[in-house]
Design an enzyme around this catalytic site. Structure first.
Site, PDB file in Angstrom:
ATOM      1  N   GLU A 253     -13.353 -35.641   4.891  1.00  0.00           N
ATOM      2  CA  GLU A 253     -12.472 -34.704   4.180  1.00  0.00           C
ATOM      3  C   GLU A 253     -13.250 -34.219   2.971  1.00  0.00           C
ATOM      4  OE1 GLU A 253      -9.697 -33.615   5.200  1.00  0.00           O
ATOM      5  OE2 GLU A 253      -8.990 -35.068   6.676  1.00  0.00           O
ATOM      6  N   CYS A 287      -8.777 -30.099  -3.874  1.00  0.00           N
ATOM      7  CA  CYS A 287      -9.571 -29.564  -2.762  1.00  0.00           C
ATOM      8  C   CYS A 287      -8.825 -28.441  -2.052  1.00  0.00           C
ATOM      9  CB  CYS A 287      -9.902 -30.677  -1.776  1.00  0.00           C
ATOM     10  SG  CYS A 287      -8.431 -31.516  -1.186  1.00  0.00           S
TER      11      CYS A 287
END
Ligand code: NAD
Length: 489
Positions: A253, A287
């Site tokens: 990720e 993010c």
């Protein structure tokens, strides 16, 4: 009074094999209050032998945990969720101390951690394989089995949620865990481990704290079977290279350079508020947030008037001040990284039409402040519009039509989230289909939601978390079983 990590908590220890232990690393971690720059206290630093003991403990525990019935694993995860709920306020304060974010944002993070444990608690006994063919003398089926020991490495921007995302998922699927939080924010993970310690069998969840070196040692350990990593793409590359030498499966990720695209028919008020939230929530250290705001040229001036006025009015301050909407950067390193990106952007010709104020209080002078900043006049391929900043910076660009918006949105190495703001269903559908990103949000802020697969295209990563099927399968290996009973038996 806020719960204090050193006045209200005796000492911070790692969890290895069910025991709370000190770290044998040479230098303890310093936990710093990002709002003042002052050291709050110490956290253990793992030595290589600690990492080794944690992996060995996880391996031993795996042999038992793998056979615990899924509903029993689920019951334990429910109990961890209940304890996170019970200790909500304290976990919120801990995160605000070590990360610096406004308390209300820490609260959301702690609630997400609790919900994640509850989600995977419920998922544990609902995950099953398939029967392909059942003849009278033959049977073929597909089963999902745990990998074994999962190494989990996480960053500092949502420490409770990142702890929960991978730990709850790994435990629900029958894996055991060695988790390493970021050195900036070790306390949230250590506290969740404390709350979970007597719920789980010893060694099922281990937490080792440390910096890059500890991460390198964990990834290199021969006893791990799967790596789940959240962090930057550059670190992801290094971990993938280490994993490649042993053909280890991974979940990555990684970073993003997410674009939100605002069409002329959008509800402008909502779009402006959405952009403020998307670009500046969590001090831009998100993010999933929008670092690029693409605005149709016909509404560019009106949008900018409203956006600059909203951003100039953002209240920046320490997390324990209820007026704060934006907190400091997590660390001096992050502050310098973001400031450096802004300085280079201006040197390359970009403009800064507005920025918010940072606190003038002398007590906060050593804090890691970066003002929420809007950048304009940068080319779509400029560094500030293509490289992840991970700070409170929104780069705004005009576009003339759908094709140009798609071309700009997709012209980066990343593909995590994207946003589209329009009332036209045709535009929404075409954009959502053409954008290269793992998550596309229409008329709402880009974010990861429990229940939907979360993960990226391109350099934003590999694998999905937060949902049921994709995530549970990602943390499982597939076995095909075929049996022939024709000889009797
Ligand atoms: P980072 O990659 O520097 O560090 C992340 C973690 O990896 C830390 O625990 C660190 O100690 C460890 N680490 C660093 N080098 C390592 C190595 N060589 N081997 C093993 N472990 C190592 O990232 P960061 O600056 O702490 O976090 C910000 C990054 O995380 C941003 O790029 C952001 O986009 C990304 N992020 C992604 C997601 C997502 O779900 N896609 C969520 C949050 C943050």
């Amino acid at each position: 009074m806020a719960y204090h990590p050193y006045k209200d908590h005796a000492s911070w220890k790692m969890l290895i094999g069910g025991e709370f232990v000190d770290g044998s690393g040479a230098t303890a971690l310093e936990v710093i209050n990002p709002a003042t720059g002052q050291v709050l206290g110490e956290a253990p630093a793992a030595g290589e032998d600690d990492v080794d003991r944690a992996v060995v403990a996880a391996r031993q525990a795996y042999h038992g945990w793998r056979w615990v019935r899924p509903e029993e694993r689920g019951a334990m995860l429910f109990e961890i969720a209940r304890r996170i709920h019970e200790h909500h306020d304290e976990l919120v304060d801990l995160e605000t101390w070590e990360n610096g974010k406004p308390r209300v944002q820490s609260a959301r993070d702690v609630i997400n951690a609790e919900r994640t444990f509850r989600f995977y608690a419920g998922a544990a006994d609902k995950f099953y394989g398939q029967s392909v063919y059942d003849g009278l003398s033959e049977m073929r089926k597909i089963v999902y089995e745990p990998y074994g020991v999962v190494a989990v490495i996480i960053p500092w921007n949502w420490p409770p949620m990142h702890t929960a995302d991978f730990a709850a998922l790994a435990l629900a699927t029958g894996n055991t865990v060695v988790l390493k939080p970021a050195p900036e924010t070790p306390l949230s993970s250590l506290r969740i481990a404390e709350l979970a310690a007597d719920v789980l069998p010893p060694g099922v969840l281990n937490v080792v704290t440390g910096g890059v070196e500890t991460g390198v040692q964990l990834v290199a350990h021969r006893g791990i079977d799967f790596i789940a990593f959240t962090g930057s793409d550059l670190t992801g590359e290094k971990i993938l290279a280490a994993a490649a030498t042993r053909i280890l499966p991974t979940m990555m990720e990684l970073g993003g350079k997410n674009a939100s695209i605002i069409f002329p028919d959008a509800d402008l008020g909502r779009a402006v508020q959405g952009m403020v939230r998307s670009a500046f929530f969590n001090s831009g250290q998100a993010c999933s947030g929008s670092e690029r705001v693409l605005v149709h040229e016909s509404i560019y001036t009106t949008f900018m008037e409203r956006f600059t006025s909203a951003v100039a009015g953002l209240s920046v301050g320490e997390g324990f001040d209820e007026r704060s909407i934006v907190g400091p950067m997590v660390s001096k390193r992050q502050q310098e990284k973001v400031q450096g990106a802004l300085d280079r952007a201006v040197a390359a010709g970009a403009c800064i039409p507005t920025r918010a104020e940072v606190p003038s209080d002398a007590r906060l002078a050593g804090g890691f402040w970066v003002p929420p900043t809007i950048v304009t006049e940068a080319a779509p391929d400029a560094e500030i519009m293509t490289a992840e900043v991970f700070g409170p910076v929104a780069g705004v660009l005009p576009f003339k039509d759908e094709d140009e918006a798609v071309a700009i949105a997709n012209a980066v190495d990343y593909g995590l989230t994207s946003g589209v703001w329009t009332r036209d269903l045709g535009v929404a559908h075409r954009m959502a289909t053409r954008i290269e990103a793992g998550i596309v949000s229409v008329n709402r802020v880009n974010s990861g939601e429990l229940g939907l697969p979360f993960g990226g295209y391109k350099r934003s990563g590999v694998g999905r978390k937060k949902d049921f099927l994709e995530a549970m399968r990602s943390f499982s290996r597939v076995k095909a079983i075929q049996m022939d009973f024709s000889q009797g038996g």
